[in-house]
Scaffold this active site. Structure first.
Site, PDB file in Angstrom:
ATOM      1  N   TYR A  65      -4.765  21.545  -0.412  1.00 56.03           N
ATOM      2  CA  TYR A  65      -4.893  20.277  -0.381  1.00 56.03           C
ATOM      3  C   TYR A  65      -6.541  19.876  -0.561  1.00 56.03           C
ATOM      4  CZ  TYR A  65      -0.431  19.469   2.004  1.00 56.03           C
ATOM      5  OH  TYR A  65       0.976  19.400   2.235  1.00 56.03           O
TER       6      TYR A  65
ATOM      7  N   SER B 146       6.282  12.955   3.101  1.00 53.59           N
ATOM      8  CA  SER B 146       6.553  11.720   2.562  1.00 53.59           C
ATOM      9  C   SER B 146       7.419  10.715   3.160  1.00 53.59           C
ATOM     10  CB  SER B 146       6.636  11.767   1.010  1.00 53.59           C
ATOM     11  OG  SER B 146       6.343  10.611   0.171  1.00 53.59           O
ATOM     12  N   PRO B 147       7.830  10.717   4.434  1.00 47.58           N
ATOM     13  CA  PRO B 147       8.731   9.918   5.066  1.00 47.58           C
ATOM     14  C   PRO B 147       8.991   8.546   4.660  1.00 47.58           C
ATOM     15  CG  PRO B 147       7.068  10.592   6.708  1.00 47.58           C
ATOM     16  CD  PRO B 147       6.625  11.438   5.279  1.00 47.58           C
ATOM     17  N   LEU B 148       7.753   7.910   4.149  1.00 47.62           N
ATOM     18  CA  LEU B 148       7.854   6.535   3.795  1.00 47.62           C
ATOM     19  C   LEU B 148       7.622   6.279   2.332  1.00 47.62           C
ATOM     20  CD1 LEU B 148       5.004   5.210   6.397  1.00 47.62           C
ATOM     21  CD2 LEU B 148       7.478   5.143   6.668  1.00 47.62           C
ATOM     22  N   ALA B 149       8.142   7.336   1.729  1.00 49.74           N
ATOM     23  CA  ALA B 149       8.385   7.673   0.091  1.00 49.74           C
ATOM     24  C   ALA B 149       6.953   7.214  -0.432  1.00 49.74           C
ATOM     25  CB  ALA B 149       9.449   6.440  -0.357  1.00 49.74           C
ATOM     26  N   GLY B 150       5.955   7.839   0.130  1.00 48.54           N
ATOM     27  CA  GLY B 150       4.809   7.416  -0.601  1.00 48.54           C
ATOM     28  C   GLY B 150       4.165   6.036  -0.648  1.00 48.54           C
ATOM     29  N   GLY B 151       4.647   5.108   0.450  1.00 50.83           N
ATOM     30  CA  GLY B 151       4.299   3.817   0.301  1.00 50.83           C
ATOM     31  C   GLY B 151       5.227   2.827  -0.311  1.00 50.83           C
ATOM     32  N   LYS B 152       6.110   3.356  -1.375  1.00 50.03           N
ATOM     33  CA  LYS B 152       7.022   2.586  -2.003  1.00 50.03           C
ATOM     34  C   LYS B 152       7.954   1.989  -1.301  1.00 50.03           C
ATOM     35  CE  LYS B 152      10.291   2.779  -6.101  1.00 50.03           C
ATOM     36  NZ  LYS B 152      10.823   3.824  -6.710  1.00 50.03           N
TER      37      LYS B 152
END
Length: 298
Positions: free
Chosen positions: A52, A208-214
């Site tokens: 990272y 990515s539980p928020l779909a990367g903000g999508k």
């Protein structure tokens, strides 16, 4: 807010993730304050990876932890190894590739422990499955860590069920988790991965539980459908924050999904923790799933 993974390992229901931490531009003192604030919210698990930030984010976190080393006793630290790519920290890495040899796994995990200033890793994950990884090499590295105590538990990330079975057959240590992408806009895990993990009683971590903000994209038709379905459930419970509702949707799945929160903003982290108060019936849960698919379930 804790999840028991085995007789000796407990993780918090949420982990705080450091994938994009280099973008937060925090001083070591600010890192220390962030760690303290996260612990106060009941999040005790911190998710890292050697790569990272171009192999720099663990160092920045470790500098913050070094200011208050007693905080280590209150946390569990997860790190991952095996992904290599061109970067300024290690210019000898000339291409994007994987390295799952015994030598590299040991080098990477021991470096993570040094950079994080944490003494040992609670969990080490193989970051991605390589098409030519030798499972005997991975097993030899895990055996070494089991003997030395540098790593206490082991898992994988982005592995499918067949690859987990294959690797586990070579190991003396049980794999304690699989960190995979799961969100209201990423449903692949619900097709087979979570059924397998339920069968094996392995609790998954979700990146990515928020779909990367999508999920918040008002111009995307699928996102708008999911937003409407989440709000339809949330409004009945007085909740209209989409991120809180999306986290709650994951938490209400029987696989005991442990989402990784990738934000450095305390208000966003608090929104996630508030998801623990929200419940979904099976019908409500399916309404979000159907909205994401764009059709009713069969």
């Amino acid at each position: 807010m804790q999840i028991q993974l085995n007789d000796t390992l407990t993780l918090s229901r949420f982990s705080h993730g450091y994938w994009r931490a280099h973008q937060w531009q925090l001083s070591s003192a600010q890192y220390t304050q962030l760690i303290e604030n996260i612990l106060e919210l009941g999040i005790t698990t911190f998710d890292h990876a050697a790569c990272y930030g171009g192999f720099t984010n663990e160092t920045a976190f470790g500098n913050g932890l070094a200011n208050q080393p007693n905080l280590r006793e209150k946390m569990q630290i997860v790190s991952k190894c095996g992904i290599l790519f061109p970067n300024e920290t290690f210019p000898e890495m000339q291409s994007k590739h994987y390295n799952n040899t015994r030598e590299h796994i040991i080098w990477s995990a021991e470096r993570s422990v040094r950079e994080l200033r944490c003494g040992y890793l609670d969990v080490l994950l193989i970051h991605r499955p390589s098409p030519c990884a030798n499972p005997e090499e991975i097993a030899a590295a895990f055996d070494y860590f089991h003997r030395t105590g540098v790593v206490r538990h082991f898992g994988v990330s982005n592995y499918n069920p067949s690859k987990i079975n294959m690797l586990q057959s070579y190991l003396d240590q049980p794999l304690v988790t699989n960190q995979i992408e799961i969100s209201p806009l990423q449903l692949n895990a619900f097709e087979q991965d979570l059924d397998y993990l339920l069968e094996k009683r392995i609790k998954p971590m979700a990146w990515s539980p928020l779909a990367g903000g999508k999920l918040f994209d008002a111009n995307d038709e699928r996102s708008r459908r999911v937003q409407a379905a989440l709000l339809n459930v949330g409004e009945k419970q007085g909740e209209t924050r989409l991120d809180t509702l999306a986290y709650a949707w994951l938490l209400n799945h029987p696989a005991n999904i442990m989402p990784v929160i990738g934000s450095g903003q305390l208000d966003r982290i608090r929104n996630a923790v508030d998801a623990l108060k929200i419940t979904f019936s099976e019908e409500e849960w399916i309404s979000v799933y159907s909205a994401s698919m764009g059709k009713d379930v069969p």
